[in-house]
Design an enzyme around this catalytic site. Structure first.
Site, PDB file in Angstrom:
ATOM      1  CE  LYS A 199       3.237  -5.896   3.785  1.00  0.00           C
ATOM      2  NZ  LYS A 199       2.676  -4.883   4.687  1.00  0.00           N
ATOM      3  CG  ASP A 243      -0.122   0.009   2.528  1.00  0.00           C
ATOM      4  OD1 ASP A 243       0.881  -0.224   2.534  1.00  0.00           O
ATOM      5  OD2 ASP A 243      -1.108  -0.370   3.562  1.00  0.00           O
ATOM      6  CG  ASP A 303       0.389  -4.106   2.156  1.00  0.00           C
ATOM      7  OD1 ASP A 303       0.270  -4.725   3.134  1.00  0.00           O
ATOM      8  OD2 ASP A 303       1.028  -3.126   1.968  1.00  0.00           O
ATOM      9  CD  GLU A 343       0.508  -1.498   8.100  1.00  0.00           C
ATOM     10  OE1 GLU A 343       0.102  -0.787   8.869  1.00  0.00           O
ATOM     11  OE2 GLU A 343       1.037  -1.008   6.990  1.00  0.00           O
ATOM     12  CD  GLU A 352       7.845  -0.190   7.376  1.00  0.00           C
ATOM     13  OE1 GLU A 352       6.900  -0.900   7.035  1.00  0.00           O
ATOM     14  OE2 GLU A 352       8.117   0.803   7.035  1.00  0.00           O
TER      15      GLU A 352
HETATM   16  O1  KIV Z   1       3.480  -0.988   1.693  1.00  0.00           O
HETATM   17  C1  KIV Z   1       4.463  -1.392   1.686  1.00  0.00           C
HETATM   18  O2  KIV Z   1       5.573  -1.196   0.560  1.00  0.00           O
HETATM   19  C2  KIV Z   1       5.099  -2.242   2.729  1.00  0.00           C
HETATM   20  C3  KIV Z   1       6.575  -2.447   2.787  1.00  0.00           C
HETATM   21  C4  KIV Z   1       7.422  -1.052   3.217  1.00  0.00           C
HETATM   22  C5  KIV Z   1       7.015  -3.712   3.669  1.00  0.00           C
HETATM   23  O3  KIV Z   1       4.344  -2.706   3.501  1.00  0.00           O
END
Ligand code: KIV
Length: 263
Positions: free
Chosen positions: A112, A44, A83, A114, A181
Site C-alpha cells: 500500500k 504503519d 504498508d 499513500e 480515509e
Molecule cells: O497504517 C494503517 O493502519 C492504515 C489504515 C488506517 C488504513 O493505513
C-alpha cells in the site's frame, strides 16, 4: 485456500462487503483468519499502536518486513497487504520496487502506498513488474505535517473533484484496491461508483466496497484519542475472536459503520 485479488474484485462486484483489519503478529493473524477477516493490513499504524510514537513517520522498512513475516506465518486465508513506510517509495519507482520486493518476500501479496497523482508512475512501475498495489487517498497520515493534523479531507468541491480524479488515475495506473480515509460519506460513495476496483473505507461511510479499522482501536486497547469512526467491538463480545467476528458480521451486514461513525 488464500483469498486473492480476483476474489476481492468479485466480492466488490457482487456487493459483498470486504473486511480488513490491521494485524501485526502471528497469533492475531490466526484469530483474524478464524473469524473470517478477508484482508490483513500490516499498517504503519504499528508506529503508534505498537511502538508508542505519535505518528507513523518513524516506522522503518525493517519494522514492516518483520511484522509482515510474523503475520504471514500466522495466516492461511486472508489476503495480506503491507504498508510501504514513509521514505521508502516517494523517491521514485525503482526505489519503491526494491523496497516493495522485500515486503513481498516477507509474505505480503500487495503493498500500500499513500498519495495521489504523484504515485501514478510508481504504481504503474510496480504493477507492471508483478507487485499488486493498494492506493490510499483522503487523510494520508504520512503527510500529517502538510495536512495540519489528522483532519477530514475532501470537504470542499474542489478537493472532492480532485480526489475523484486522483482515484481514477490510480486505478488507471493499475492499483488493485483503494483505501479512503476520513472523507465525507457522500464523497466515498461517488468515488466507489466511479471505480471498478474495490474501495476500503476508514471514516469514509458505509458505501465503500469494504471497511478497515486499526485492530487496537476496535479492541479499545489503544490509549490515545478515539476518532469518531472507531467502534469498540470487544465490549459484550466475550473474547477477542468474538469481537472480530462481530466486526465481520456488522461490516458484511452494512450496519457498521453507522451514521454516528461517518461524516
Ligand atoms: O497504517 C494503517 O493502519 C492504515 C489504515 C488506517 C488504513 O493505513
Amino acid at each position: 485456500m488464500r483469498i486473492n485479488q480476483t476474489t476481492l474484485h468479485k466480492m466488490a462486484q457482487d456487493g459483498e462487503k470486504i473486511t480488513m483489519l490491521t494485524c501485526y503478529d502471528a497469533s492475531f493473524a490466526a484469530v483474524l483468519d478464524a473469524a473470517g477477516v478477508d484482508t490483513l493490513l500490516i499498517g504503519d499504524s504499528l508506529g503508534m499502536v505498537l511502538q508508542g510514537h505519535d505518528s507513523t513517520l518513524p516506522v522503518t522498512l525493517t519494522d514492516v518486513i518483520y511484522h509482515t513475516a510474523c503475520v504471514a506465518r500466522g495466516s492461511k486465508r486472508a489476503w495480506i497487504i503491507a504498508d510501504m513506510p514513509f521514505g521508502t517509495f516517494q523517491t521514485g519507482p525503482a526505489d519503491a520496487f526494491r523496497n516493495a520486493a522485500q515486503l513481498m518476500a516477507a509474505g505480503a501479496q500487495m503493498v500500500k502506498v499513500e498519495g495521489g497523482e504523484t504515485m501514478v508512475e510508481t504504481i504503474r512501475f510496480l504493477t507492471a513488474r508483478g507487485i499488486p498495489v493498494c492506493g490510499h487517498l483522503g487523510l494520508t497520515p504520512q503527510s500529517v505535517n502538510m495536512l495540519g493534523g489528522y483532519r477530514i479531507q475532501g470537504k470542499t468541491d474542489f478537493q472532492a473533484k480532485q480526489l475523484i480524479a486522483e482515484a481514477k488515475m490510480l486505478e488507471e495506473a493499475g492499483a488493485g484496491m483503494l483505501v479512503l480515509e476520513l472523507i465525507p460519506a457522500a464523497l466515498s460513495r461517488q468515488v466507489t461508483a466511479a471505480l471498478r476496483i474495490p474501495t476500503i473505507g476508514i471514516g469514509a461511510g458505509v458505501d465503500c466496497s469494504g471497511q478497515v479499522l486499526v485492530l487496537h482501536d476496535m479492541l479499545d486497547v489503544y490509549p490515545g484519542k478515539k476518532a469518531r469512526f472507531v467502534k469498540n467491538f470487544l465490549t459484550g463480545a466475550g473474547s477477542v475472536q468474538g469481537a472480530v467476528e462481530a466486526y465481520v458480521r456488522e461490516v458484511k451486514a452494512k450496519t457498521f459503520p453507522a451514521a454516528e461513525h461517518s461524516y
